[in-house]
Design a protein around this motif. Structure first.
Motif, PDB file in Angstrom:
ATOM      1  N   SER A  32     -63.549  99.543 -31.351  1.00  0.00           N
ATOM      2  CA  SER A  32     -64.231  99.758 -32.337  1.00  0.00           C
ATOM      3  C   SER A  32     -64.847  98.428 -33.149  1.00  0.00           C
ATOM      4  CB  SER A  32     -63.152 100.253 -33.524  1.00  0.00           C
ATOM      5  OG  SER A  32     -62.835 101.737 -33.223  1.00  0.00           O
ATOM      6  N   GLU A  33     -63.942  97.377 -32.770  1.00  0.00           N
ATOM      7  CA  GLU A  33     -64.593  95.898 -33.089  1.00  0.00           C
ATOM      8  C   GLU A  33     -65.767  95.533 -32.440  1.00  0.00           C
ATOM      9  OE1 GLU A  33     -63.598  94.382 -35.715  1.00  0.00           O
ATOM     10  OE2 GLU A  33     -61.391  95.013 -36.264  1.00  0.00           O
ATOM     11  N   LEU A  34     -65.700  96.020 -31.061  1.00  0.00           N
ATOM     12  CA  LEU A  34     -66.723  95.775 -30.167  1.00  0.00           C
ATOM     13  C   LEU A  34     -67.979  96.185 -30.591  1.00  0.00           C
ATOM     14  CD1 LEU A  34     -65.406  95.664 -26.762  1.00  0.00           C
ATOM     15  CD2 LEU A  34     -66.397  93.703 -27.834  1.00  0.00           C
ATOM     16  N   LYS A  35     -68.051  97.559 -31.049  1.00  0.00           N
ATOM     17  CA  LYS A  35     -69.160  98.606 -31.518  1.00  0.00           C
ATOM     18  C   LYS A  35     -69.459  97.634 -32.850  1.00  0.00           C
ATOM     19  CE  LYS A  35     -68.433 102.780 -31.402  1.00  0.00           C
ATOM     20  NZ  LYS A  35     -67.948 104.215 -31.982  1.00  0.00           N
ATOM     21  N   ALA A  36     -68.705  97.278 -33.713  1.00  0.00           N
ATOM     22  CA  ALA A  36     -69.267  96.595 -35.081  1.00  0.00           C
ATOM     23  C   ALA A  36     -70.052  95.328 -34.866  1.00  0.00           C
ATOM     24  CB  ALA A  36     -67.869  96.549 -36.056  1.00  0.00           C
ATOM     25  N   LEU A  37     -69.514  94.684 -33.948  1.00  0.00           N
ATOM     26  CA  LEU A  37     -69.956  93.193 -33.569  1.00  0.00           C
ATOM     27  C   LEU A  37     -71.282  93.390 -32.714  1.00  0.00           C
ATOM     28  CD1 LEU A  37     -66.869  91.441 -32.831  1.00  0.00           C
ATOM     29  CD2 LEU A  37     -68.245  90.822 -34.827  1.00  0.00           C
ATOM     30  N   PHE A  38     -71.402  94.425 -31.748  1.00  0.00           N
ATOM     31  CA  PHE A  38     -72.678  94.631 -30.838  1.00  0.00           C
ATOM     32  C   PHE A  38     -73.703  95.139 -31.425  1.00  0.00           C
ATOM     33  CE2 PHE A  38     -70.324  94.247 -26.766  1.00  0.00           C
ATOM     34  CZ  PHE A  38     -71.058  93.268 -26.142  1.00  0.00           C
ATOM     35  N   GLY A  39     -73.350  95.528 -32.815  1.00  0.00           N
ATOM     36  CA  GLY A  39     -74.225  96.334 -33.644  1.00  0.00           C
ATOM     37  C   GLY A  39     -75.153  95.223 -34.106  1.00  0.00           C
ATOM     38  N   LYS A  40     -74.874  93.836 -34.316  1.00  0.00           N
ATOM     39  CA  LYS A  40     -75.580  92.662 -34.649  1.00  0.00           C
ATOM     40  C   LYS A  40     -76.246  92.022 -33.502  1.00  0.00           C
ATOM     41  CE  LYS A  40     -71.871  92.193 -38.196  1.00  0.00           C
ATOM     42  NZ  LYS A  40     -70.616  91.342 -38.444  1.00  0.00           N
ATOM     43  N   GLU A  41     -76.146  92.391 -32.276  1.00  0.00           N
ATOM     44  CA  GLU A  41     -76.491  91.764 -31.076  1.00  0.00           C
ATOM     45  C   GLU A  41     -77.830  92.593 -30.761  1.00  0.00           C
ATOM     46  OE1 GLU A  41     -75.609  88.977 -29.892  1.00  0.00           O
ATOM     47  OE2 GLU A  41     -73.977  88.635 -31.020  1.00  0.00           O
ATOM     48  N   GLU A  42     -78.938  91.867 -30.725  1.00  0.00           N
ATOM     49  CA  GLU A  42     -80.173  92.637 -30.242  1.00  0.00           C
ATOM     50  C   GLU A  42     -80.600  92.268 -28.612  1.00  0.00           C
ATOM     51  OE1 GLU A  42     -83.188  91.353 -32.768  1.00  0.00           O
ATOM     52  OE2 GLU A  42     -82.346  92.548 -34.605  1.00  0.00           O
ATOM     53  N   ALA A  43     -79.744  91.559 -28.331  1.00  0.00           N
ATOM     54  CA  ALA A  43     -80.308  91.200 -26.669  1.00  0.00           C
ATOM     55  C   ALA A  43     -79.575  92.184 -25.786  1.00  0.00           C
ATOM     56  CB  ALA A  43     -79.789  89.911 -26.209  1.00  0.00           C
ATOM     57  N   PHE A  44     -78.912  93.177 -26.034  1.00  0.00           N
ATOM     58  CA  PHE A  44     -78.333  94.003 -25.072  1.00  0.00           C
ATOM     59  C   PHE A  44     -78.507  95.659 -25.402  1.00  0.00           C
ATOM     60  CE2 PHE A  44     -75.498  90.446 -25.814  1.00  0.00           C
ATOM     61  CZ  PHE A  44     -75.213  89.757 -24.492  1.00  0.00           C
ATOM     62  N   GLU A  45     -78.434  96.244 -24.405  1.00  0.00           N
ATOM     63  CA  GLU A  45     -78.463  97.993 -24.593  1.00  0.00           C
ATOM     64  C   GLU A  45     -76.947  98.150 -24.295  1.00  0.00           C
ATOM     65  OE1 GLU A  45     -80.776 101.718 -22.963  1.00  0.00           O
ATOM     66  OE2 GLU A  45     -81.133  99.750 -21.775  1.00  0.00           O
ATOM     67  N   THR A  46     -76.346  98.686 -25.511  1.00  0.00           N
ATOM     68  CA  THR A  46     -75.036  99.110 -25.273  1.00  0.00           C
ATOM     69  C   THR A  46     -74.523 100.762 -25.316  1.00  0.00           C
ATOM     70  OG1 THR A  46     -74.838  98.631 -27.663  1.00  0.00           O
ATOM     71  CG2 THR A  46     -74.268  97.083 -26.247  1.00  0.00           C
ATOM     72  N   PHE A  47     -73.488 101.029 -24.530  1.00  0.00           N
ATOM     73  CA  PHE A  47     -73.176 102.457 -24.520  1.00  0.00           C
ATOM     74  C   PHE A  47     -71.775 102.379 -24.739  1.00  0.00           C
ATOM     75  CE2 PHE A  47     -76.753 102.125 -21.801  1.00  0.00           C
ATOM     76  CZ  PHE A  47     -77.759 103.076 -22.274  1.00  0.00           C
ATOM     77  N   PHE A  48     -71.345 103.093 -26.051  1.00  0.00           N
ATOM     78  CA  PHE A  48     -70.010 103.231 -26.109  1.00  0.00           C
ATOM     79  C   PHE A  48     -69.387 104.758 -25.822  1.00  0.00           C
ATOM     80  CE2 PHE A  48     -68.958  99.469 -28.353  1.00  0.00           C
ATOM     81  CZ  PHE A  48     -70.455  98.721 -28.700  1.00  0.00           C
ATOM     82  N   LEU A  49     -68.410 104.761 -25.097  1.00  0.00           N
ATOM     83  CA  LEU A  49     -67.703 105.988 -24.326  1.00  0.00           C
ATOM     84  C   LEU A  49     -66.471 106.109 -24.832  1.00  0.00           C
ATOM     85  CD1 LEU A  49     -69.145 106.424 -20.779  1.00  0.00           C
ATOM     86  CD2 LEU A  49     -70.187 106.772 -23.047  1.00  0.00           C
ATOM     87  N   ASP A  50     -66.176 107.345 -25.813  1.00  0.00           N
ATOM     88  CA  ASP A  50     -64.649 107.620 -26.160  1.00  0.00           C
ATOM     89  C   ASP A  50     -63.996 108.516 -25.023  1.00  0.00           C
ATOM     90  OD1 ASP A  50     -65.636 110.273 -26.484  1.00  0.00           O
ATOM     91  OD2 ASP A  50     -66.123 110.271 -28.650  1.00  0.00           O
ATOM     92  N   ARG A  51     -62.935 108.979 -25.326  1.00  0.00           N
ATOM     93  CA  ARG A  51     -62.083 109.841 -24.557  1.00  0.00           C
ATOM     94  C   ARG A  51     -62.898 110.941 -24.289  1.00  0.00           C
ATOM     95  NH1 ARG A  51     -56.391 110.512 -27.216  1.00  0.00           N
ATOM     96  NH2 ARG A  51     -56.574 108.019 -27.738  1.00  0.00           N
ATOM     97  N   LYS A  52     -63.630 111.646 -24.972  1.00  0.00           N
ATOM     98  CA  LYS A  52     -64.189 112.727 -24.621  1.00  0.00           C
ATOM     99  C   LYS A  52     -65.415 112.671 -23.636  1.00  0.00           C
ATOM    100  CE  LYS A  52     -63.094 115.321 -29.060  1.00  0.00           C
ATOM    101  NZ  LYS A  52     -63.446 116.023 -30.338  1.00  0.00           N
ATOM    102  N   GLN A  53     -66.056 111.740 -24.094  1.00  0.00           N
ATOM    103  CA  GLN A  53     -67.345 111.361 -22.936  1.00  0.00           C
ATOM    104  C   GLN A  53     -66.905 110.766 -21.705  1.00  0.00           C
ATOM    105  OE1 GLN A  53     -68.729 108.794 -26.201  1.00  0.00           O
ATOM    106  NE2 GLN A  53     -70.488 109.789 -26.463  1.00  0.00           N
ATOM    107  N   LEU A  54     -65.823 110.032 -21.790  1.00  0.00           N
ATOM    108  CA  LEU A  54     -65.054 109.582 -20.332  1.00  0.00           C
ATOM    109  C   LEU A  54     -63.842 109.946 -20.572  1.00  0.00           C
ATOM    110  CD1 LEU A  54     -66.073 108.086 -17.910  1.00  0.00           C
ATOM    111  CD2 LEU A  54     -65.191 105.933 -19.120  1.00  0.00           C
ATOM    112  N   PRO A  55     -63.543 111.036 -19.985  1.00  0.00           N
ATOM    113  CA  PRO A  55     -62.158 111.537 -19.940  1.00  0.00           C
ATOM    114  C   PRO A  55     -61.260 110.902 -18.719  1.00  0.00           C
ATOM    115  CG  PRO A  55     -63.319 112.984 -19.165  1.00  0.00           C
ATOM    116  CD  PRO A  55     -64.413 112.166 -19.550  1.00  0.00           C
TER     117      PRO A  55
END
Length: 301
Positions: A32-55
């Motif tokens: 969750s903290e990474l999601k908040a911080l990466f939202g301010k970074e424009e140099a990366f393409e990010t994918f966040f997977l939860d337990r449903k998306q990646l069981p």
């Protein structure tokens, strides 16, 4: 594993494309903290997977799911973290913390992706009397620690170019953790007993997330095991007392030995982590525990 001192480029990717980073455990504290911080970074393409998306317990499909995203870097922050419950669910804990991690490491080896994985101080037996360095002997006391240690071993076997960061006593504004539990109980009760003979240091998940991003943003990748927690040394009792002072309740906090607070899973009596290697290698900032706690409490209140 012997640390590989030869640096390698942070990610091999198609020229002109931003580094593609996949983060597991997106709803967890660090995720969750990474999601908040990466939202301010424009140099990366990010994918966040939860337990449903990646069981993670469904180990046979993990590599196929990862392949859909073709990540350059995987930050593996997901884990089975119910320490006491793991004692009665050892197979599930092993599937998530060990076997799933092995699948992720194998994917990285097969596809040339970099892996940064989060591990735990619970790989140690707690018998040390000085801050634990990365090469200190491991001897997990409980099922959770054992499954995380097996996960480390799988990473070292299949993806030795990976970075493993062991951390301890993680808390944040997200999810369930000691700080949020204490805040609730300190408001609800007149007296609270907290263990005083387990020593370590807490980790504000935001500080760890900032360190991870700093490592990802460096020009070079230095494989190996690293330790990260906030600076300072304290007990759970000390931690609770300071939380009580910061939120200003009248609840009385009483110290008790571990023997008076039995739990299904044994805890290490001493698991203070030595952070000198991660600071020296990546020049990351490691805040003092009270500064980070004060900041988190102020934001929540």
């Amino acid at each position: 594993m012997q640390d590989n001192q030869q640096s390698t480029d942070t990610a091999s990717r198609t020229p002109g494309r931003a580094p593609r980073i996949l983060i597991t455990g997106s709803n967890g504290q660090v995720g969750s903290e990474l999601k908040a911080l990466f939202g301010k970074e424009e140099a990366f393409e990010t994918f966040f997977l939860d337990r449903k998306q990646l069981p993670l317990e469904q180990t046979l499909i993990i590599q196929d799911i990862l392949g859909m995203y073709e990540p350059d870097i995987i930050i593996h922050a997901a884990a089975y973290t119910a320490v006491d419950k793991a004692e009665s669910e050892p197979e599930l804990a092993d599937a998530v913390n060990h076997l799933a991690t092995e699948e992720i490491a194998q994917y990285c080896r097969l596809h040339g992706a970099k892996l940064l994985a989060i591990s735990t101080d619970y790989v140690f037996d707690g018998h040390s009397s000085e801050p634990l360095k990365e090469d200190a002997p491991t001897a997990p006391l409980n099922c959770y620690g054992l499954t995380k240690w097996k996960g480390e071993q799988a990473i070292q076997k299949w993806a030795p170019e990976s970075i493993i960061i062991r951390t301890s006593w993680v808390y944040s504004a997200y999810g369930n953790n000691f700080v949020k539990t204490m805040v609730r109980l300190l408001h609800e009760r007149e007296e609270l007993s907290v263990v005083h003979d387990q020593i370590g240091s807490p980790t504000h998940a935001r500080d760890l997330a900032q360190a991870i991003i700093a490592i990802i943003k460096t020009d070079k990748w230095h494989p190996g095991i690293y330790h990260y927690s906030n600076e300072g040394q304290l007990s759970w009792y000390d931690f609770a007392v300071k939380i009580q002072e910061l939120i200003g309740t009248t609840c009385r906090v009483t110290p008790i030995p571990t023997s008076q607070y039995p739990t299904p899973a044994k805890r290490p009596a001493y698991s203070l982590l030595d952070k000198s290697k991660i600071k020296r290698t990546f020049n990351v900032r490691v805040p003092f525990w009270l500064d980070s706690l004060t900041e988190m409490i102020a934001l929540e209140h």
